[in-house]
Write an enzyme that holds these catalytic residues in place. Structure first.
Site, PDB file in Angstrom:
ATOM      1  N   CYS A  45      -6.177   1.877   5.885  1.00 44.51           N
ATOM      2  CA  CYS A  45      -6.802   0.610   6.282  1.00 44.51           C
ATOM      3  C   CYS A  45      -6.213   0.164   7.636  1.00 44.51           C
ATOM      4  O   CYS A  45      -5.245   0.762   8.128  1.00 44.51           O
ATOM      5  CB  CYS A  45      -6.533  -0.450   5.204  1.00 44.51           C
ATOM      6  SG  CYS A  45      -4.829  -1.060   5.192  1.00 44.51           S
ATOM      7  N   CYS A 102      -2.325  -0.486   7.538  1.00 44.30           N
ATOM      8  CA  CYS A 102      -1.530   0.734   7.477  1.00 44.30           C
ATOM      9  C   CYS A 102      -1.641   1.537   8.770  1.00 44.30           C
ATOM     10  O   CYS A 102      -0.649   2.075   9.252  1.00 44.30           O
ATOM     11  CB  CYS A 102      -1.950   1.565   6.274  1.00 44.30           C
ATOM     12  SG  CYS A 102      -1.585   0.745   4.695  1.00 44.30           S
ATOM     13  N   GLU A 117       0.922   3.831   1.846  1.00 44.34           N
ATOM     14  CA  GLU A 117       1.408   4.210   3.175  1.00 44.34           C
ATOM     15  C   GLU A 117       2.592   3.349   3.602  1.00 44.34           C
ATOM     16  O   GLU A 117       3.591   3.865   4.125  1.00 44.34           O
ATOM     17  CB  GLU A 117       0.294   4.059   4.227  1.00 44.34           C
ATOM     18  CG  GLU A 117      -0.938   4.888   3.976  1.00 44.34           C
ATOM     19  CD  GLU A 117      -2.053   4.140   3.263  1.00 44.34           C
ATOM     20  OE1 GLU A 117      -3.220   4.334   3.636  1.00 44.34           O
ATOM     21  OE2 GLU A 117      -1.760   3.370   2.319  1.00 44.34           O
ATOM     22  N   HIS A 168       0.855  -1.185   0.000  1.00 45.11           N
ATOM     23  CA  HIS A 168       0.000   0.000   0.000  1.00 45.11           C
ATOM     24  C   HIS A 168       0.890   1.234   0.000  1.00 45.11           C
ATOM     25  O   HIS A 168       2.040   1.200   0.470  1.00 45.11           O
ATOM     26  CB  HIS A 168      -0.893   0.021   1.234  1.00 45.11           C
ATOM     27  CG  HIS A 168      -1.980  -0.997   1.213  1.00 45.11           C
ATOM     28  ND1 HIS A 168      -3.029  -0.975   2.106  1.00 45.11           N
ATOM     29  CD2 HIS A 168      -2.196  -2.065   0.411  1.00 45.11           C
ATOM     30  CE1 HIS A 168      -3.846  -1.979   1.846  1.00 45.11           C
ATOM     31  NE2 HIS A 168      -3.354  -2.663   0.828  1.00 45.11           N
TER      32      HIS A 168
END
Length: 162
Positions: A89, A92, A61, A59
């Site tokens: 999410c 993260c 992040e 992801h």
């Protein structure tokens, strides 16, 4: 010590995260971008690369955190701020608490899967060892439109496929 919030710089850094999200869109990844800033300077930039890297943890992040840690030579990011185009999410958000991120600023909310106040709020859970300051809704419409456009195009492609 209270964090001073400069909404103009928040919009600037979020626009940089949006530029990264546009790169994800071009790569046919879910268009989420992130930047990490420290002392008014960007020290890390990333976009979703789950499909490119065949890695569910890639992801925006997570990739930005890894870059920021390398830039500082430390896993603790206590004086850093993360700007991300969509609410983080749970994976993260957990990492953001672990690295002790000072602030998390996001564009559009994710009521069904977000962990910064949407579905749940891991970033400010008093049971955890750290809480992040959270600012929501910076360039919200631009962030949401990029995601909506991506998924509209994806659904159209899937409907047209033989």
């Amino acid at each position: 010590m209270e964090t001073i919030i400069d909404l103009q710089s928040d919009a600037y850094f979020m626009s940089e995260a949006l530029r990264m999200a546009a790169r994800a869109y071009e790569a046919e990844e879910v268009p989420i971008g992130a930047v990490v800033a420290r002392e008014g300077k960007i020290i890390a930039r990333a976009f979703n690369q789950v499909e490119l890297l065949k890695d569910a943890t890639a992801h925006a992040e997570m990739l930005a955190l890894t870059q920021a840690e390398a830039a500082l030579g430390d896993w603790r990011l206590t004086d850093c701020d993360l700007f991300v185009t969509k609410e983080p999410c749970p994976m993260c958000a957990g990492a953001l608490v672990h690295v002790r991120m000072r602030r998390v600023i996001f564009g559009c909310a994710d009521p069904r899967g977000g962990a910064a106040g949407g579905l749940l709020n891991l970033l400010q859970n008093p049971s955890l060892n750290h809480q992040c300051d959270v600012t929501a809704g910076v360039l919200r419409d631009e962030c949401a439109e990029l995601l909506q456009s991506f998924f509209r195009a994806k659904r159209r492609r899937e409907a047209e496929a033989p």
